[in-house]
Design a protein around this motif. Structure first.
Motif, mmCIF file in Angstrom:
data_model
loop_
_atom_site.group_PDB
_atom_site.id
_atom_site.type_symbol
_atom_site.label_atom_id
_atom_site.label_comp_id
_atom_site.label_asym_id
_atom_site.label_seq_id
_atom_site.Cartn_x
_atom_site.Cartn_y
_atom_site.Cartn_z
ATOM 1 N N UNK A 211 0.747 -1.280 -0.135
ATOM 2 C CA UNK A 211 -0.060 -0.057 -0.082
ATOM 3 C C UNK A 211 0.659 1.237 0.099
ATOM 4 N N UNK A 212 1.819 1.309 0.634
ATOM 5 C CA UNK A 212 3.131 2.336 0.597
ATOM 6 C C UNK A 212 3.366 2.713 -0.801
ATOM 7 N N UNK A 213 3.526 1.671 -1.707
ATOM 8 C CA UNK A 213 3.835 1.973 -3.109
ATOM 9 C C UNK A 213 2.630 2.225 -4.024
ATOM 10 N N UNK A 214 1.544 1.861 -3.522
ATOM 11 C CA UNK A 214 0.257 2.141 -4.300
ATOM 12 C C UNK A 214 -0.117 3.570 -4.152
ATOM 13 N N UNK A 215 0.222 4.063 -2.808
ATOM 14 C CA UNK A 215 0.105 5.330 -2.293
ATOM 15 C C UNK A 215 0.990 6.380 -3.303
ATOM 16 N N UNK A 216 2.101 5.955 -3.355
ATOM 17 C CA UNK A 216 3.234 6.544 -4.224
ATOM 18 C C UNK A 216 2.687 6.760 -5.593
ATOM 19 N N UNK A 217 1.881 5.778 -6.221
ATOM 20 C CA UNK A 217 1.419 5.649 -7.538
ATOM 21 C C UNK A 217 0.270 6.753 -7.807
ATOM 22 N N UNK A 218 -0.441 6.530 -6.834
ATOM 23 C CA UNK A 218 -1.798 7.325 -6.909
ATOM 24 C C UNK A 218 -1.410 8.785 -6.648
ATOM 25 N N UNK A 219 -0.470 9.254 -5.713
ATOM 26 C CA UNK A 219 0.171 10.693 -5.794
ATOM 27 C C UNK A 219 0.593 11.183 -7.177
#
Length: 436
Positions: A311-319
């Motif tokens: 989810x940390x990396x998913x958060x990064x992609x969504x940003x």
């Protein structure tokens, strides 16, 4: 024209070579054959060796290097097979072709081992009473280099196979694809949903897919736009990148004079394959990250901490995606006239893929629901207002899922606290030096 007619074949070959481990060894073999005459010519002008070895010493050196490099090759390929099985079973099979087989450190290391092995064999074959000084010195240097590279490769492979490393690599590649597919930043005060895609009339002609059932991997947009401009018409790609398409399904819709474009040219501008890749698919990297999180949340593995890292990396992609102009279905020429229409994922698609399945599978995990809420609230604070509606909807669905999963009041209150660490971190972030 000839180059354009084989674009999809060239793309397929290049993509295959990028994910093939045998390329570096084959190049090493070719280099040996190319360098052998040059090395023999130089050896004829040398009368001494740096290491001062005689025939017996050179023979021992060559045999030792041959044994070492063969052992290194066996260990490397054996480790790769084990790594592929572990990564495919515990993470997702989709990281094999996109990450493991495309790693240049492993590929170049194997190439160095093969080159040194063949060089040592060549030197051993030339020991006929006279020491090949150049081959002896070069083999000794490369033998030491192979030993150092092998020790480094063990440490590198151990770090590479950690979930955090795989997730970071996938996210890095996905961000590069997002930035290439959506090159323009979104205006902070302009809702891109107000950009209306013009309504096209009934197509003049439909070009159907003529090959076997496949997945659309990539499109030669520059050629299609140039052909549409030359014909003074509009070309619309029917499937989206990553879609499965069967024979006789629509591949192109042609409007106006574009109906005169040759079918072979149109079909050759689309690359097909058996599985999705990240080359032009902006949402496939996100799909891989979500799959890893779902595998970690499965009862067989039950590793919510790995899901939080995903989810940390998913958060990064969504940003990154939320700051770019995602509605880029229409491609125009320099004069502003519409020439090409290609569907791409929009913001709602990104949010849905990122949140829906993880919420459904991890609603009973305190780590997951707290990390999801922290991601959503951070995106609500960071992104423009016109990005908020899908995020607010996901937060509302998360509240419903939390209420259904946690019946005890204290656990329910705990689950509703946003936490970037999942469980154990602080929900309050310092925003400025003067903040409390």
């Amino acid at each position: 024209m000839r180059g354009r007619l084989v674009w999809n074949r060239v793309h397929r070959v290049v993509s295959y070579l990028h994910s093939s481990l045998w390329v570096a060894p084959v190049v090493a073999i070719a280099l040996i054959y190319l360098l052998a005459p040059f090395l023999r010519m130089l050896d004829a002008h040398l009368d001494r060796s740096i290491n001062g070895l005689g025939v017996a010493g050179a023979t021992a050196l060559f045999q030792t290097v041959i044994t070492l490099t063969l052992s290194f090759l066996v260990f490397t390929f054996g480790s790769m097979l084990v790594a592929i099985q572990i990564a495919g079973g515990q993470l997702t099979p989709r990281v094999i072709a996109t990450t493991l087989l495309r790693d240049n450190v492993v590929r170049l290391s194997v190439g160095l081992f093969v080159f040194t092995l063949l060089l040592a064999v060549s030197g051993l074959n030339r020991l006929d009473g006279r020491v090949p000084y150049l081959l002896t010195d070069l083999t000794g240097v490369l033998g030491v280099a192979c030993l150092m590279v092998f020790l480094f490769l063990i440490d590198y492979a151990a770090r590479l196979l950690r979930p955090v490393s795989i997730l970071a690599r996938v996210a890095h590649q996905a961000i590069a694809v997002i930035e290439s597919v959506y090159p323009d930043l979104a205006a902070p005060d302009h809702d891109e949903r107000t950009l209306l895609v013009r309504k096209l009339p009934a197509p003049s002609r439909v070009v159907a897919h003529a090959g076997r059932s496949s997945i659309v991997l990539a499109v030669d947009l520059s050629t299609l736009r140039a052909e549409a401009q030359r014909a003074d018409g509009v070309i619309a790609l029917a499937p989206q990148i990553g879609d499965f398409i069967a024979p006789d399904e629509p591949l192109f819709f042609l409007y106006g004079n574009a109906a005169r474009i040759d079918d072979r040219l149109l079909r050759s501008s689309v690359a097909f394959g058996d599985e999705r890749t990240m080359e032009q698919d902006p949402i496939f990297g996100l799909r891989i990250l979500v799959d890893i999180a779902l595998k970690a949340l499965s009862p067989a593995i039950n590793d919510p901490t790995t899901a939080v890292i995903a989810i940390d990396q998913i958060h990064r992609l969504l940003r990154v995606a939320g700051k770019r102009r995602l509605h880029s279905a229409e491609i125009t020429d320099r004069s502003g006239r519409l020439r090409l229409v290609q569907r791409t994922p929009d913001w709602e698609d990104f949010v849905l893929v990122a949140c829906a399945e993880i919420r459904a599978c991890g609603a009973s995990s305190l780590q997951i629901v707290r990390r999801l809420r922290a991601m959503i609230e951070n995106l609500l604070a960071l992104l423009p207002a016109y990005r908020h509606a899908p995020l607010a909807d996901e937060r509302a669905r998360l509240d419903v899922a939390i209420a259904a999963a946690f019946k005890m009041p204290d656990e329910l209150a705990l689950a509703r606290i946003p936490d970037v660490q999942g469980l154990g971190g602080s929900s309050v972030r310092i925003t400025s030096p003067s903040s409390p």
